[in-house]
Design a protein around this motif. Structure first.
Motif, mmCIF file in Angstrom:
data_model
loop_
_atom_site.group_PDB
_atom_site.id
_atom_site.type_symbol
_atom_site.label_atom_id
_atom_site.label_comp_id
_atom_site.label_asym_id
_atom_site.label_seq_id
_atom_site.Cartn_x
_atom_site.Cartn_y
_atom_site.Cartn_z
ATOM 1 N N LEU A 173 70.244 82.138 45.494
ATOM 2 C CA LEU A 173 70.853 83.457 45.677
ATOM 3 C C LEU A 173 71.610 83.880 44.426
ATOM 4 C CD1 LEU A 173 71.400 85.871 47.480
ATOM 5 C CD2 LEU A 173 73.322 84.626 48.495
ATOM 6 N N ARG A 174 72.266 82.946 43.790
ATOM 7 C CA ARG A 174 72.969 83.275 42.548
ATOM 8 C C ARG A 174 71.995 83.810 41.494
ATOM 9 N NH1 ARG A 174 76.807 78.216 41.027
ATOM 10 N NH2 ARG A 174 77.233 79.527 39.208
ATOM 11 N N ARG A 175 70.851 83.164 41.356
ATOM 12 C CA ARG A 175 69.855 83.625 40.379
ATOM 13 C C ARG A 175 69.337 85.023 40.715
ATOM 14 N NH1 ARG A 175 68.248 78.159 40.848
ATOM 15 N NH2 ARG A 175 66.605 78.712 42.333
ATOM 16 N N LEU A 176 69.106 85.263 41.999
ATOM 17 C CA LEU A 176 68.590 86.569 42.419
ATOM 18 C C LEU A 176 69.619 87.677 42.188
ATOM 19 C CD1 LEU A 176 66.884 85.476 45.765
ATOM 20 C CD2 LEU A 176 65.723 86.150 43.647
ATOM 21 N N VAL A 177 70.878 87.401 42.523
ATOM 22 C CA VAL A 177 71.938 88.400 42.336
ATOM 23 C C VAL A 177 72.129 88.690 40.854
ATOM 24 C CG1 VAL A 177 74.423 88.799 42.549
ATOM 25 C CG2 VAL A 177 73.131 87.930 44.506
ATOM 26 N N GLY A 214 78.181 88.693 50.580
ATOM 27 C CA GLY A 214 78.594 90.094 50.695
ATOM 28 C C GLY A 214 78.138 90.922 49.509
ATOM 29 N N LEU A 215 78.269 90.360 48.304
ATOM 30 C CA LEU A 215 77.823 91.056 47.104
ATOM 31 C C LEU A 215 76.309 91.297 47.155
ATOM 32 C CD1 LEU A 215 78.223 92.119 44.201
ATOM 33 C CD2 LEU A 215 78.079 89.730 43.412
ATOM 34 N N ALA A 216 75.571 90.289 47.572
ATOM 35 C CA ALA A 216 74.112 90.419 47.659
ATOM 36 C C ALA A 216 73.713 91.488 48.668
ATOM 37 C CB ALA A 216 73.495 89.073 48.040
ATOM 38 N N GLU A 217 74.406 91.552 49.788
ATOM 39 C CA GLU A 217 74.079 92.575 50.789
ATOM 40 C C GLU A 217 74.331 93.974 50.272
ATOM 41 O OE1 GLU A 217 74.155 90.810 55.304
ATOM 42 O OE2 GLU A 217 75.786 92.111 54.644
ATOM 43 N N GLU A 218 75.418 94.136 49.547
ATOM 44 C CA GLU A 218 75.713 95.460 48.993
ATOM 45 C C GLU A 218 74.625 95.878 48.002
ATOM 46 O OE1 GLU A 218 78.177 97.865 49.475
ATOM 47 O OE2 GLU A 218 78.418 96.689 51.306
ATOM 48 N N ILE A 219 74.192 94.957 47.158
ATOM 49 C CA ILE A 219 73.122 95.266 46.202
ATOM 50 C C ILE A 219 71.829 95.575 46.947
ATOM 51 C CG2 ILE A 219 71.663 94.294 44.385
ATOM 52 C CD1 ILE A 219 74.131 92.656 43.497
ATOM 53 N N SER A 220 71.524 94.763 47.972
ATOM 54 C CA SER A 220 70.289 94.943 48.733
ATOM 55 C C SER A 220 70.252 96.302 49.426
ATOM 56 C CB SER A 220 70.142 93.823 49.762
ATOM 57 O OG SER A 220 69.010 94.029 50.578
ATOM 58 N N GLU A 221 71.364 96.709 50.017
ATOM 59 C CA GLU A 221 71.391 97.994 50.716
ATOM 60 C C GLU A 221 71.312 99.172 49.749
ATOM 61 O OE1 GLU A 221 74.512 98.432 53.555
ATOM 62 O OE2 GLU A 221 73.890 96.679 54.746
ATOM 63 N N THR A 222 71.841 99.001 48.564
ATOM 64 C CA THR A 222 71.826 100.082 47.578
ATOM 65 C C THR A 222 70.449 100.232 46.925
ATOM 66 O OG1 THR A 222 74.169 99.666 47.117
ATOM 67 C CG2 THR A 222 72.954 101.003 45.522
ATOM 68 N N ASP A 271 64.436 98.593 47.941
ATOM 69 C CA ASP A 271 63.033 98.459 47.538
ATOM 70 C C ASP A 271 62.847 97.655 46.257
ATOM 71 O OD1 ASP A 271 62.148 99.885 49.725
ATOM 72 O OD2 ASP A 271 62.281 101.817 48.693
ATOM 73 N N THR A 272 63.884 97.603 45.441
ATOM 74 C CA THR A 272 63.730 96.921 44.154
ATOM 75 C C THR A 272 64.626 95.692 44.006
ATOM 76 O OG1 THR A 272 65.366 98.422 43.174
ATOM 77 C CG2 THR A 272 63.038 99.030 42.967
ATOM 78 N N ALA A 273 65.598 95.522 44.881
ATOM 79 C CA ALA A 273 66.519 94.387 44.768
ATOM 80 C C ALA A 273 65.789 93.077 45.032
ATOM 81 C CB ALA A 273 67.687 94.548 45.736
ATOM 82 N N ARG A 274 65.922 92.140 44.137
ATOM 83 C CA ARG A 274 65.243 90.858 44.280
ATOM 84 C C ARG A 274 65.888 89.983 45.354
ATOM 85 N NH1 ARG A 274 64.024 89.487 37.872
ATOM 86 N NH2 ARG A 274 62.942 91.455 37.438
ATOM 87 N N CYS A 275 67.141 90.281 45.687
ATOM 88 C CA CYS A 275 67.832 89.465 46.690
ATOM 89 C C CYS A 275 67.586 89.954 48.113
ATOM 90 C CB CYS A 275 69.326 89.427 46.408
ATOM 91 S SG CYS A 275 70.172 91.014 46.580
ATOM 92 N N SER A 276 66.846 91.049 48.302
ATOM 93 C CA SER A 276 66.691 91.643 49.636
ATOM 94 C C SER A 276 66.047 90.683 50.632
ATOM 95 C CB SER A 276 65.872 92.940 49.559
ATOM 96 O OG SER A 276 66.609 93.955 48.924
ATOM 97 N N ARG A 277 64.991 90.004 50.223
ATOM 98 C CA ARG A 277 64.312 89.086 51.131
ATOM 99 C C ARG A 277 65.236 87.950 51.546
ATOM 100 N NH1 ARG A 277 58.443 87.435 49.067
ATOM 101 N NH2 ARG A 277 58.553 86.318 51.051
ATOM 102 N N TYR A 278 66.022 87.468 50.614
ATOM 103 C CA TYR A 278 66.960 86.395 50.922
ATOM 104 C C TYR A 278 68.015 86.870 51.917
ATOM 105 C CZ TYR A 278 70.032 82.399 50.218
ATOM 106 O OH TYR A 278 70.802 81.279 50.422
ATOM 107 N N VAL A 279 68.557 88.054 51.665
ATOM 108 C CA VAL A 279 69.581 88.609 52.553
ATOM 109 C C VAL A 279 69.023 88.790 53.962
ATOM 110 C CG1 VAL A 279 70.922 90.700 53.027
ATOM 111 C CG2 VAL A 279 70.941 89.695 50.738
ATOM 112 N N ASN A 280 67.803 89.274 54.069
ATOM 113 C CA ASN A 280 67.170 89.433 55.381
ATOM 114 C C ASN A 280 66.978 88.092 56.068
ATOM 115 O OD1 ASN A 280 67.016 92.205 55.086
ATOM 116 N ND2 ASN A 280 64.932 92.177 54.275
ATOM 117 N N ALA A 281 66.632 87.072 55.311
ATOM 118 C CA ALA A 281 66.439 85.739 55.880
ATOM 119 C C ALA A 281 67.753 85.178 56.407
ATOM 120 C CB ALA A 281 65.838 84.802 54.833
#
Length: 203
Positions: A139-143, A102-110, A113-123
């Motif tokens: 995921l922990r490292r990316l977040v 959930g935390l990763a998704e919030e960062i990805s949506e915010t 374009d620059t969030a490193r976790c976006s690709r993981y969240v999409n996967a």
């Protein structure tokens, strides 16, 4: 040119590698669909345990009331549910994984374009990533990298949530519930996102 011999060769059959690549995506979609149907059935039973009417559940799941009734009866018989708390302060692995998701998704949506976790969240959303220990560590490292990259733009609650989740994942506890890991992960994911959004709005 017309006088040149056509040297292009037309393959008579697919190679094993070609077939594997074509079927890999199909298999992922099928597996994700089956897992999602199972998760929905478990969530239906959970909602019934919270006291929701079958009519309300049918409306929310876009199912018929008899179909909901059948699911509830089947899963109550197979695995009777114990009461489940909805506090974020729970420390079993699936719950903490859901909070991290959930935390990763919030960062990805915010910061898509620059969030490193976006690709993981999409996967994860497409069923291409599972919550294995190795993937969760990734995921922990990316977040953590995103929290450092966007430190000035994110509320402190994001870092606080990550620190709490990370400590819990290092020393996980067992959950006193019969709910599956997928159910607990899904609930924690939703509750964590709602909590972060509420705190962001309040700030």
């Amino acid at each position: 040119m017309a006088g040149e011999t056509n040297t292009r060769q037309i393959p008579e059959a697919l190679t094993e590698e070609q077939a594997e690549r074509m079927l890999a995506t199909m298999n992922e979609v099928i597996r994700a669909g089956e897992e999602m149907r199972k998760l929905r059935a478990e969530m239906i039973t959970l909602f019934a345990g919270f006291g929701w009417t079958q009519d309300k559940i049918a409306q929310l799941t876009d199912m018929s009331q008899p179909a909901v009734s059948k699911q509830v009866a089947k899963h109550k018989k197979d695995s009777p549910q114990l009461p489940m708390g909805l506090s974020l302060d729970q420390h079993d692995t699936p719950w903490l994984e859901g909070r991290l998701w959930g935390l990763a998704e919030e960062i990805s949506e915010t910061f898509y374009d620059t969030a490193r976790c976006s690709r993981y969240v999409n996967a994860v959303a497409r069923g291409k990533k599972r919550f294995t220990p190795q993937n969760v560590d990734e995921l922990r490292r990316l977040v953590e990298a995103d929290l450092m990259l966007h430190q000035a733009e994110l509320p402190g609650s994001y870092r606080d949530a990550y620190d709490e989740i990370s400590r819990g994942l290092d020393i996980p506890a067992k959950a006193a519930t019969t709910a599956s890991a997928s159910v607990r992960r899904t609930l924690a994911h939703r509750i964590q996102r709602d909590r972060l959004r509420g705190e962001t709005t309040a700030s």
